[in-house]
Enzyme design. Sequence first.
Site, PDB file in Angstrom:
ATOM      1  N   SER A 174       0.828  -1.195   0.000  1.00 46.40           N
ATOM      2  CA  SER A 174       0.000   0.000   0.000  1.00 46.40           C
ATOM      3  C   SER A 174       0.874   1.261   0.000  1.00 46.40           C
ATOM      4  CB  SER A 174      -0.957  -0.038   1.196  1.00 46.40           C
ATOM      5  OG  SER A 174      -1.971   0.910   1.046  1.00 46.40           O
TER       6      SER A 174
ATOM      7  N   ASP B 228      -0.073  -4.304  -3.897  1.00 51.09           N
ATOM      8  CA  ASP B 228      -1.256  -3.448  -4.049  1.00 51.09           C
ATOM      9  C   ASP B 228      -0.947  -1.997  -3.655  1.00 51.09           C
ATOM     10  OD1 ASP B 228      -3.827  -3.633  -5.129  1.00 51.09           O
ATOM     11  OD2 ASP B 228      -4.778  -3.517  -3.161  1.00 51.09           O
TER      12      ASP B 228
ATOM     13  N   HIS C  11      -7.415  -5.816  -0.479  1.00 51.26           N
ATOM     14  CA  HIS C  11      -6.223  -4.970  -0.372  1.00 51.26           C
ATOM     15  C   HIS C  11      -5.142  -5.647   0.474  1.00 51.26           C
ATOM     16  CE1 HIS C  11      -3.931  -1.319  -0.603  1.00 51.26           C
ATOM     17  NE2 HIS C  11      -4.069  -1.008   0.669  1.00 51.26           N
TER      18      HIS C  11
END
EC number: 3.1.1.32
Length: 336
Positions: free
Chosen positions: A173, A201, A265
């Site tokens: 992230s 991600d 996610h």
Amino acid sequence: MEENMNLKYLLLFVYFVQVLNCCYGHGDPLSYELDRGPKCPFNSDTVSIIIETRENRNRDLYTLQTLQNHPEFKKKTITRPVVFITHGFTSSASETNFINLAKALVDKDNYMVISIDWQTAACTNEAAGLKYLYYPTAARNTRLVGQYIATITQKLVKHYKISMANIRLIGHSLGAHASGFAGKKVQELKLGKYSEIIGLDPARPSFDSNHCSERLCETDAEYVQIIHTSNYLGTEKTLGTVDFYMNNGKNQPGCGRFFSEVCSHSRAVIYMAECIKHECCLIGIPKSKSSQPISSCTKQECVCVGLNAKKYPSRGSFYVPVESTAPFCNNKGKII
């Protein structure tokens, strides 16, 4: 524990909807200031370094000033390969997924794993609920985290004679973009390029419309591998040498209906750990041939997700079919 994680990511998702729709429509997202107070501060004292090797799995906390107290840093040279792991927003290096990822790396190839715990600057310690309002600050802090990683890298290269070819970064992230900024900084320092950056991600909010210089980019390492698992919290854009779209990059199997985006996610970290632990690889099929069965894949066109991806010649975007439970591969994970 799982319910708290789901609640955290649900609140984060709701906030992102508002931010993306209301706040980031114009101008440079990284310059937007929602909060002007001293929230989520970054400095070297707010970052902890966790080092793991097969000989030392204590997960003790170190700083730049105390690194030399770790047994590995008492040596004249460090010979084993190094992997940095960097978490994302409102997270920490002590979350189960990151502990499992570090363990898989140490068990697999005797890496020295350096986990960067920047939880203060990632807003993890701010008041519950309110912390999600400070996402823009955490996003800006990724550049500072990247510079911090580059400083450790410089020490490894200059003092411990580690080759950049033996250093790999893995970030999830916001941590993916922090890894990208580290890649840019080491090139500025004339250290060369990291052998690989793996972006799990990479975060979409605050970065999706940014130029290459303001996000993780293909040029940040010799090889940049991106694993896409969500299409709102994570970006859909191609960023790397190879971009793997797990289940088309959204709605990961086993994540259910109500927490699909937030579960998807975080699933990127789990996929990577499983790819390291198991011989059964997740196979990327070129997007242009995504309708073909895995059984027809060849080593010239398909790619295994994970640490061995760069050994395959194919580049570009890949569709990766996944199952709902570990180890997630839907066949024996072989490429003919």
